[in-house]
Design a protein around this motif. Structure first.
Motif, PDB file in Angstrom:
ATOM      1  N   ILE A 138       3.519  -1.057   3.786  1.00  0.00           N
ATOM      2  CA  ILE A 138       3.004   0.244   3.360  1.00  0.00           C
ATOM      3  C   ILE A 138       4.189   1.181   3.176  1.00  0.00           C
ATOM      4  O   ILE A 138       5.094   1.225   4.018  1.00  0.00           O
ATOM      5  CB  ILE A 138       2.015   0.828   4.388  1.00  0.00           C
ATOM      6  CG1 ILE A 138       0.717   0.021   4.383  1.00  0.00           C
ATOM      7  CG2 ILE A 138       1.700   2.293   4.090  1.00  0.00           C
ATOM      8  CD1 ILE A 138      -0.310   0.496   5.368  1.00  0.00           C
ATOM      9  N   ALA A 185      -4.735   2.491   1.832  1.00  0.00           N
ATOM     10  CA  ALA A 185      -3.500   1.714   1.821  1.00  0.00           C
ATOM     11  C   ALA A 185      -3.690   0.392   2.548  1.00  0.00           C
ATOM     12  O   ALA A 185      -3.117  -0.624   2.179  1.00  0.00           O
ATOM     13  CB  ALA A 185      -2.371   2.527   2.453  1.00  0.00           C
ATOM     14  N   GLY A 205       0.842  -1.196   0.000  1.00  0.00           N
ATOM     15  CA  GLY A 205       0.000   0.000   0.000  1.00  0.00           C
ATOM     16  C   GLY A 205       0.871   1.238   0.000  1.00  0.00           C
ATOM     17  O   GLY A 205       2.050   1.180   0.334  1.00  0.00           O
ATOM     18  N   MET A 206       0.270   2.367  -0.402  1.00  0.00           N
ATOM     19  CA  MET A 206       1.075   3.580  -0.439  1.00  0.00           C
ATOM     20  C   MET A 206       0.289   4.769   0.106  1.00  0.00           C
ATOM     21  O   MET A 206      -0.904   4.905  -0.162  1.00  0.00           O
ATOM     22  CB  MET A 206       1.523   3.827  -1.878  1.00  0.00           C
ATOM     23  CG  MET A 206       2.585   4.872  -1.975  1.00  0.00           C
ATOM     24  SD  MET A 206       3.889   4.464  -3.139  1.00  0.00           S
ATOM     25  CE  MET A 206       5.007   5.809  -2.771  1.00  0.00           C
ATOM     26  N   VAL A 207       0.976   5.600   0.879  1.00  0.00           N
ATOM     27  CA  VAL A 207       0.388   6.841   1.383  1.00  0.00           C
ATOM     28  C   VAL A 207       1.270   7.981   0.896  1.00  0.00           C
ATOM     29  O   VAL A 207       2.475   7.978   1.141  1.00  0.00           O
ATOM     30  CB  VAL A 207       0.335   6.853   2.934  1.00  0.00           C
ATOM     31  CG1 VAL A 207      -0.211   8.169   3.443  1.00  0.00           C
ATOM     32  CG2 VAL A 207      -0.499   5.692   3.445  1.00  0.00           C
TER      33      VAL A 207
END
Lengths: 338, 332
Positions: free
Chosen positions: B177, B169, B94-96
């Motif tokens: 993440i 995410a 996941g990406m923030v």
């Protein structure tokens, strides 16, 4: 024309007061409708701010986005016409002055902006950017002399005088911020508003600019209003600090006093939220996170604007707006529960 | 703990009119399961490009991954096809991002953005996806999740949007993440809320976290291990405690010394890192920090120092680490 406010919000030590802000309010109208625009409310960006700054003093103005710190600075610079209140510079109310008188005073009040990219005209050479205020105000009408002064100023802020012939895009962020500082100094002002002057810079460059601002303060006996959100920088640079929340000053004290002995619940929460660059210190600190978010300045809470997020709030906080009380010598707090 | 991600000699370059920019120049690091690893550095040091390279989100032209491997649970992500990579993005990793306003779609509701991801990756029905979205919004501390699902990003504050990003995410239960400056655009009290939330959730759900930041305080509070980057390379790595208490690269030392600290007496003068970061198109074979370095020796001009071990699990890319450590001891 000259006026002396009855109550003082100045530092206890001696020295004459250069700037007084009393009951400052800046309400921006909110419109509805495209054709028949009508005012449906006001953004109370600044809602009754008082403070004094003595000559040679640096007052830090801190708070989070939307607390009104930048608007306060813009009102002092006369970039906004305040809805109410007084701004006294050297005892003269800026609102009473006509254009010509204001022009004379503007020379003494300068500004350093946050973003060194958008605050310099990309089509002008550095030398012209720094020289323009002197041309506009007629302090140095002679082009050759002005040029010499520009090079002198570049040297003062730690840049090679050869930069005068370059354009902003040829410089790094830190160098551009030095140009912005040289421009602010060009009219030999008494007072400079530093509006987040180091926030856009990298950590290693920030320290260079902080040191420069300190050196210049000593060298030219400058008075700063230092608007910032970085509390550790404010603590390093300022003599006194005013903490703002939703358009009001909630606490005002000498720097060490404020950081060692914060009294207002918001100030305490704010200081608690700043992470310290040391894993051991961080591991041993209690992390009480303040709940909720800053309410809208269009419809601020009744009474004390901080009461919905406050751990000390009592019934009375919802009704009466607490004024600044001097709880210790030179330490004002706008809270009834401390 | 097993290794979850291994970045091995990753190189990403950009072709610009000024020449080739080696934005990421052979970085290697690993992340263990459930661990929080920080990548610290200033603008242009390559920390974000490094993270985007893991996700294969470097647009060509002008950028390209030209070498190295990113091993994630046994697969080399650099070698995957675009279709295979789409299954990794958002599902396994996941990406923030920094700016929650630009990373959420302004014309789609919050609910649609979350359920779209969930339905795409997990193949569930709309009803199940809605249920999952409500659960996720509750998890990240958003009140009245049912009502929020129907709202658009502009209805939410910056802090709330970042909570939605975190929910997104987490939506497909990733193992890792990557958070690129997750709190830089936020106020300090909101930053504290978001960081506590991320820390709590990653610990509870056993998700590993790569946090990319320039804020040394954020790193001190949250990271297990730290990688310090300068001009496209990792110059120091170690456990957070070692990096802060026994900095062994001159850049790390200078960075720590240049920030004022709230817990220490005020200093008369700050100790800045003099000079400017280098132009990445004009790097030579020597150490890129040497023009700003107080410890430089003649050898620094000829060779970029390799990452040498200074203590177990602590490496620094400097020929003069012994002198740096000694000076730090004298100073403190």
């Amino acid at each position: 024309m000259s006026a002396v406010p009855a109550q003082s919000f100045a530092a206890p030590h001696a020295g004459d007061i250069l700037l007084s802000v009393r009951g400052l309010k800046m309400h921006f109208p909110v419109y509805e409708g495209a054709l028949f625009r009508k005012v449906i409310g006001y953004v109370k960006a600044v809602d009754g701010v008082d403070f004094d700054i003595r000559r040679g003093e640096t007052l830090g103005l801190v708070g989070e986005s939307g607390c009104g710190k930048t608007t306060t600075g813009r009102c002092i610079l006369q970039l906004e016409r305040p809805s109410a209140g007084q701004i006294l510079f050297n005892g003269r109310n800026l609102a009473d002055l006509d254009r010509n008188q204001l022009r004379g005073i503007r020379r003494h009040i300068q500004v350093i902006f946050q973003d060194p990219y958008s605050s310099l005209n990309p089509r002008m050479k550095i030398g012209d950017i720094i020289g323009e205020p002197m041309k506009v105000h007629g302090t140095e009408p002679d082009a050759a002399k002005r040029d010499r002064r520009v090079r002198e100023l570049l040297h003062t802020v730690g840049l090679n005088p050869r930069f005068a012939d370059r354009y902003p895009h040829e410089m790094s962020g830190g160098q551009r911020q030095r140009v912005g500082i040289a421009r602010a100094l060009s009219l030999q002002p008494e007072f400079i508003v530093c509006d987040e002057a180091i926030s856009a810079l990298d950590v290693s460059i920030q320290a260079q600019i902080i040191n420069l601002l300190e050196d210049l303060r000593d060298q030219f006996n400058l008075t700063y209003l230092f608007i910032a959100h970085d509390l550790s920088v404010v603590r390093h640079l300022c003599h006194r600090v005013a903490v703002m929340y939703l358009g009001r000053v909630v606490e005002l004290a000498e720097c060490d006093e404020l950081f060692d002995n914060p009294m207002h619940p918001y100030t305490r929460a704010l200081l608690n939220a700043v992470p310290i660059p040391d894993p051991e210190v961080e591991a041993s600190r209690p992390h009480q996170v303040i709940q909720g978010e800053v309410p809208s300045p269009i419809n601020p809470p009744s009474g004390c604007v901080f009461h919905p997020r406050c751990t000390l709030a009592v019934e009375g906080c919802k009704k009466a707006v607490p004024g600044l009380r001097e709880l210790r010598r030179g330490h004002w707090v706008a809270c009834t529960e401390v | 703990m097993a290794t979850l991600l291994e970045v091995d000699n990753l190189q990403t370059q950009f072709l610009t009119s000024a020449g080739i920019v080696k934005a990421v120049d052979g970085i290697s690091y690993d992340v263990e399961e459930g661990e929080t690893v920080a990548i610290v550095g200033e603008s242009g040091c390559g920390k974000s490009v490094g993270a985007l390279s893991i996700m294969r989100l470097i647009p060509w032209p002008p950028g390209r991954i030209i070498g190295g491997a990113v091993r994630f649970q046994g697969k080399d992500l650099v070698k995957l096809s675009d279709a295979e990579m789409r299954h990794v993005r958002g599902k396994e990793i996941g990406m923030v991002f920094q700016e929650p306003m630009t990373s959420l779609n302004p014309v789609l509701t919050i609910g649609l953005q979350i359920t779209e991801t969930v339905r795409h990756h997990l193949g569930v029905t709309q009803e199940e996806a809605d249920k999952r979205a409500i659960e996720l919004l509750g998890l990240v501390g958003i009140s009245e999740p049912e009502r929020r699902l129907k709202q658009y990003p502009h209805h939410l504050s910056g802090g709330m949007r970042q909570r939605v990003m975190i929910a997104l995410a987490l939506s497909c239960e990733p193992k890792l993440i990557i958070a690129d400056e997750p709190t830089t655009a936020l106020d300090v009290t909101i930053q504290a809320q978001i960081l506590e939330l991320m820390k709590g959730l990653t610990r509870r759900l056993g998700v590993a976290l790569i946090v990319i930041t320039h804020n040394l305080g954020v790193v001190a509070r949250y990271a297990d291990r730290v990688n310090v980057m300068y001009a496209g390379k990792i110059v120091e790595r170690g456990r957070a405690h070692d990096i802060y208490h026994r900095p062994s690269h001159p850049y790390t030392l200078a960075l720590l010394k240049s920030v004022p600290r709230m817990d220490q007496p005020r200093k008369a003068k700050l100790d800045p890192v003099e000079g400017q970061p280098p132009d990445l198109t004009r790097l030579d074979e020597g150490c890129s920090f040497r023009p700003r370095c107080r410890f430089k020796v003649e050898h620094c001009e000829r060779e970029f120092p390799p990452l040498n071990s200074v203590a177990p699990g602590h490496v620094a890319a400097c020929f003069e680490t012994a002198r740096v450590v000694r000076l730090e001891k004298v100073a403190s």
